[in-house]
Design an enzyme around this catalytic site. Structure first.
Site, PDB file in Angstrom:
ATOM      1  CE1 TYR A 238       0.170   0.801   4.690  1.00  0.00           C
ATOM      2  CE2 TYR A 238       0.230  -1.644   4.366  1.00  0.00           C
ATOM      3  CZ  TYR A 238       0.471  -0.409   5.260  1.00  0.00           C
ATOM      4  OH  TYR A 238       0.968  -0.607   6.438  1.00  0.00           O
TER       5      TYR A 238
ATOM      6  CG  HIS B 150       5.176   2.000   2.261  1.00  0.00           C
ATOM      7  ND1 HIS B 150       4.061   1.633   2.270  1.00  0.00           N
ATOM      8  CD2 HIS B 150       5.531   2.432   3.386  1.00  0.00           C
ATOM      9  CE1 HIS B 150       3.541   1.901   3.843  1.00  0.00           C
ATOM     10  NE2 HIS B 150       4.642   2.167   4.246  1.00  0.00           N
TER      11      HIS B 150
END
Ligand code: C5P
Length: 333
Positions: free
Chosen positions: A262, A310
């Site tokens: 994410y 990430h």
């Protein structure tokens, strides 16, 4: 994925990939974009961060529009970046959000926590409206070590809005990062105390975070998480804003094309700035020479940190692209 059917939160132009792949001529692209932008302005949805035609380095050229569908998705503003008392998160978006940190609570628990949260905080987040008289200039300040010895402080403080995040601090680093903070983005595990005039922007990654903000600003929070959490924080409860979990999904799906687990806090903040600012100056983004997301205020202890879960490289590439096309100004330290 068909975004028109699966995401009701943002508007997309009627568009068919099959046809666009054949749309080679510059004239057709230009006509299409003019129609879409026209509809967007009529609906009030289209982003004002398209620079005027004459300021674009590639006006009327194809370079900014290599993938028309993607560009239109990215530059269609997300309708509600913040949660509000009247906003209903879809169960589909809830289920997407819930898997971020593998939490157990169900949809009704989420809704109860949101209801309780809005008994305490403003019913909707305050965002200054865009107006022709006043350009909203913003500094988005990430926490990169590249801020060290940058002397960006005055330039950061010069912007109307200064958004900092997580444990980003100013004391002792004023020359490089400035002194002003109008908005501070955080989640429970990264929380810091704020003064009475700074807006606290909660990025909730789980239901516990909604509970935490409600209690940390009132009776005190006593739960636990994967890292220590402050049971109380100093902040003005009238200035609390909470990011919409569906906005996180939009950033992941549309901006990052689902890369990584994410988006990072910093990248989501930057896309948020595209929604609430007219002019954006970006500081403090970029890994160190070993590819780690080190911070300007500390010596890195974990040299295998990289960019965590990430997609840091992808995020950085997009920031460079946005800078190249003058959508924002990027200061690399
Ligand atoms: O480390 P932290 O998450 O607090 O940093 C805030 C944001 O700043 C990150 O989410 C990331 O987007 C950005 N950052 C960066 N390069 C670094 C450190 C942080 O781009 N070296």
């Amino acid at each position: 994925m068909n975004f028109e059917s699966s995401h009701s939160d943002y508007w997309l132009p009627p568009f068919h990939k099959h046809h666009t792949s054949k749309m080679k001529s510059k004239v057709r692209i230009l006509i299409f974009l003019l129609v879409v932008i026209g509809i967007g302005f009529w609906r009030g949805d289209i982003s004002p961060y398209f620079p005027p035609w004459d300021e674009r380095p590639c006006a009327c050229d194809r370079c900014l529009f290599e993938n028309d569908m993607l560009i239109m998705q990215r530059f269609s503003k997300f309708a509600e970046p913040f949660l509000s008392v009247n906003y209903n998160l879809s169960e589909d978006n809830f289920n997407w959000w819930k898997r971020l940190q593998a939490e157990k609570g169900d949809f009704s628990t989420y809704r109860n926590k949101v209801d309780r949260m809005f008994q305490m905080f403003p019913a909707s987040a305050y965002v200054e409206a865009s107006s022709p008289e006043r350009r909203r200039t913003c500094a988005v300040v990430g926490n990169s070590g590249n801020l060290k010895k940058s002397h960006y402080g005055p330039l950061i403080d010069f912007q109307d809005v200064v958004i900092r995040m997580n444990r980003g601090r100013t004391k002792g680093y004023e020359a490089d990062v400035g002194t002003k903070t109008t908005h501070h983005v955080m989640y429970p595990e990264s929380a810091v105390d704020l003064d009475n005039t700074t807006r606290l922007v909660l990025f909730p990654f789980k239901i516990l975070d909604l509970d935490w903000i409600t209690k940390a600003l009132s009776t005190g929070f006593s739960g636990s998480s994967y890292a220590p959490i402050k049971s109380n924080i100093n902040a003005n409860k009238d200035l609390v804003m909470v990011l919409n979990p569906a906005f996180m999904r939009y950033v992941h799906d549309v901006w990052l094309q689902k890369k990584g687990s994410y988006p990072s806090t910093g990248f989501m903040t930057l896309v948020l700035a595209l929604h609430i600012c007219d002019e954006i100056h970006v500081f403090g983004f970029g890994a160190d020479s070993d590819g780690n997301w080190s911070h300007y205020w500390e010596k890195l202890m974990n040299n295998k940190l990289k960019t965590g879960s990430h997609p840091g490289d992808e995020e950085y590439k997009i920031i460079l692209e946005l800078a190249k096309h003058q959508i924002l100004k990027f200061y690399t330290g």
